[in-house]
Design an enzyme around this catalytic site. Structure first.
Site, PDB file in Angstrom:
ATOM      1  N   CYS A  50       0.815  -1.212   0.000  1.00 59.55           N
ATOM      2  CA  CYS A  50       0.000   0.000   0.000  1.00 59.55           C
ATOM      3  C   CYS A  50       0.848   1.262   0.000  1.00 59.55           C
ATOM      4  O   CYS A  50       0.347   2.335  -0.327  1.00 59.55           O
ATOM      5  CB  CYS A  50      -0.948   0.013   1.193  1.00 59.55           C
ATOM      6  SG  CYS A  50      -0.105   0.013   2.794  1.00 59.55           S
ATOM      7  N   ARG A  52       4.419   1.235  -1.197  1.00 61.33           N
ATOM      8  CA  ARG A  52       5.646   1.122  -1.982  1.00 61.33           C
ATOM      9  C   ARG A  52       5.406   0.277  -3.238  1.00 61.33           C
ATOM     10  O   ARG A  52       4.565  -0.636  -3.236  1.00 61.33           O
ATOM     11  CB  ARG A  52       6.797   0.525  -1.171  1.00 61.33           C
ATOM     12  CG  ARG A  52       6.744  -0.975  -0.941  1.00 61.33           C
ATOM     13  CD  ARG A  52       7.989  -1.472  -0.205  1.00 61.33           C
ATOM     14  NE  ARG A  52       8.078  -0.859   1.112  1.00 61.33           N
ATOM     15  CZ  ARG A  52       8.995   0.049   1.443  1.00 61.33           C
ATOM     16  NH1 ARG A  52       9.902   0.428   0.574  1.00 61.33           N
ATOM     17  NH2 ARG A  52       9.004   0.568   2.650  1.00 61.33           N
TER      18      ARG A  52
END
Length: 621
Positions: A50, A52
């Site tokens: 969420c 990277r």
């Protein structure tokens, strides 16, 4: 071949960019396939979470590899290369290994020390193995990263500093009250049934909520998660599954909702949330609104486009929706702007980029001018301006309206800042303002999705508290760090050195094996020639001669091969393998065949370890 990683994360890019660059499962598969098809890369793995997106590859050319991987990320993320490039980071060789090991230990997470990343790294490796894009290098790298992460959590107290995003988000919603005490007896709604939503549901159940309702597009997954919660002997929570079309009703009953779906659009609009809490607070849901009957809201889909010049908001389809006046300013809301001068002006944001999506650059500049009360020089440092290249074009108009005398230097600085970063730097630390009371929240929302599930305009609803990825990123900046972080960093450094040495040593092993194979062939040929010249030798004599010749060859090769492995393990030792091949005129195909055989053994061992771990996990479950 060399290890390369190109990526972006919450540390390098704003949430608005990460949100747009999110890769679906299908997009990740296509990205891996296209990376392998590209000339510079022979192996590839994608780590997408969420906060990277990272593409790892084994490349033969650094600059060509960086260019190709950056282009592929832009193509598959849907964000233009020119826009994406300023937010990308590149790590090479030992730095790439150091980065992944740090990620595995939770040192690079939004919440330092969180352990969820280990499961995500494991999933990335499994995908690479399933698609055959992860070869020996990436198999070794990711398996070592998993071991380093587990070592960090077992040998240090990093867990005391770290927690999951779910726990951290719940702490932010609780506003200083112990999470268990705050949640006890509440009704919770969980949107989604994936890994993050499952963690949220389990965390809520352990914290003592009275009920957990799970809604998911796939009913079977929601029912399975609800059944797991029900069967857990450690909690007595009431859990049930509902279809997604029941969410509006369930929202009217919920005290807290956690959302983390894979949807590409909004799951909860501001209007649906407003409708859910209407009648649950004695104050009007919308600040300054007439508490009379609520009007129906057309065009409920799509993200809102907020305009300061308009009292309404326009959807993607062009329909004008009911306006949400600005949120009352108060320190409890963490407002980054002093909006006391414009409380009666509709359509302005109080929480920065997330809540002003779509607002025109000119309106934002006017907004900033009101905030700074006409101080152009101050605005150059403190103004909020998001938006596109129109921001630079509107600077002149900004000066003409709010600074009739025209401060050329300040305006030039403002334009330069806008042109460089695409927006004027946001003012995150406001001057103290008089607190305007807000009703206590009757509905708390935690949005852990990327892209976001919940309309950011919910920030402006009275009786609602929203915590999302952007606000978590802001809060994590000031989060305390455990003393164990330094110990984890030392572990990472030691493991990187060991991995680099092993990698360099492994690089020369096929050459050493090929050299010894060649020597054995020479011995066998000479013994065969001796048999032809001395056919009268008995078996004992022949055996003694053969053993003597082999001992001589082994002694001659022992010191050079041991020493060359030692030298190759040191930084800069990669050239020793080439020297051996050149000096002994080794057949390149022989060396390559040894490498392929070792890579095959490595993949089989990796699969064996994976199967063993899965079997152990099933047994524990």
């Amino acid at each position: 071949m060399s290890l390369l990683v190109v990526g972006l994360s919450h540390r390098s890019a704003p949430v608005s960019v990460l949100e747009r660059a999110t890769l679906s499962a299908d997009a990740q598969i296509k990205l891996l396939q296209d990376t392998i098809a590209a000339e510079p890369a022979t192996e590839a793995a994608v780590l997408a979470t969420c906060n990277r997106i990272e593409l790892y590859a084994d490349v033969d050319k650094f600059h060509a590899g960086v260019a190709e991987l950056s282009t592929l990320l832009a193509q598959h993320s849907g964000v233009g290369l020119d826009e994406l490039t300023p937010y990308l980071y590149v790590h090479y060789e030992d730095r790439a290994a150091h980065h992944l090991f740090s990620v595995a230990c939770g040192l690079d997470s939004m919440v330092v020390g969180e352990g969820q990343i280990l499961g995500q790294i494991k999933d990335a490796l499994a995908t690479g193995q399933e698609l055959h894009t992860a070869g020996r290098l990436l198999n070794d790298l990711f398996q070592q990263a998993l071991r380093v992460g587990k070592r960090a959590h077992s040998e240090t107290g990093i867990d005391r500093a770290g927690q999951s995003l779910v726990t951290f988000g719940l702490e932010q919603l609780a506003s200083g009250v112990p999470v268990g005490a705050w949640l006890r007896g509440k009704r919770a709604l969980v949107l989604g049934a994936g890994s993050m939503s499952s963690l949220a549901a389990a965390t809520l159940a352990r914290a003592g909520v009275a009920e957990v309702v799970v809604a998911n597009r796939t009913p079977d997954r929601a029912e399975r998660l609800a059944q797991i919660l029900t069967d857990n002997d450690e909690t007595d929570v009431l859990a049930r599954a509902v279809p997604m079309n029941s969410v509006p009703f369930e929202l009217t009953r919920a005290d807290i909702a956690v959302s983390c779906t894979g949807a590409t659009g909004l799951v909860l609009s501001a209007e649906s949330v407003a409708a859910a809490i209407e009648g649950r607070t004695t104050e009007p849901v919308v600040p300054g609104a007439d508490p009379g009957p609520r009007r129906s809201v057309p065009g409920d889909s799509g993200r809102p486009s907020v305009s300061g010049a308009d009292s309404g908001r326009t959807t993607a389809s062009g329909a004008v929706r009911d306006a949400l006046p600005p949120t009352s300013v108060g320190t409890d809301e963490g407002c980054p702007l002093d909006l006391s001068a414009v409380q009666t002006t509709a359509g302005f944001s109080v929480l920065g980029e997330a809540a002003v999506a779509g607002m025109g650059a000119a309106e934002l500049e006017q907004h900033a001018a009101w905030v700074d009360k006409g101080d152009v020089a101050g605005r150059a440092q403190r103004t909020v301006v998001t938006g596109s290249g129109a921001a630079q074009d509107s600077v002149a108009g900004f000066a003409a309206v709010f600074d009739p005398e025209g401060d050329a230097d300040a305006i030039a600085a403002l334009a330069a800042a806008s042109a460089t970063v695409g927006r004027v730097p946001e003012r995150r630390r406001p001057e103290p303002v008089a607190e305007i009371p807000r009703p206590a929240p009757v509905l708390s929302l935690l949005d852990l999705a990327m892209p976001r599930d919940i309309d950011a305009a919910v920030h402006r609803l009275l009786g609602v508290r929203l915590v999302d990825i952007e606000s978590l990123a802001d809060a994590s900046v000031d989060a305390p760090m455990a003393a164990d972080v330094d110990q984890v960093k030392r572990i990472v450094s030691d493991e990187v050195a060991a991995f680099g040495a092993a990698l360099r040593a492994a690089h020369i092993t096929p050459t050493v094996v090929a050299l010894r194979t060649m020597a054995a062939d020479v011995v066998a040929g000479e013994i065969a020639r001796l048999d032809g010249r001395l056919p009268g030798l008995d078996e004992k004599q022949r055996g003694e001669i053969t053993q003597t010749v082999r001992r001589v060859v082994d002694k001659l090769l022992h010191a050079p091969t041991v020493r060359v492995k030692q030298l190759a393990a040191e930084p800069g030792g990669a050239g020793y393998a080439d020297a051996l091949r050149t000096l002994f005129d080794l057949d390149p195909e022989t060396v390559a065949s040894v490498s392929r055989a070792e890579e095959s053994d490595s993949s089989e061992n990796a699969q064996h370890v994976e199967n063993t771990e899965n079997a152990e996990n099933r047994g524990r479950a």
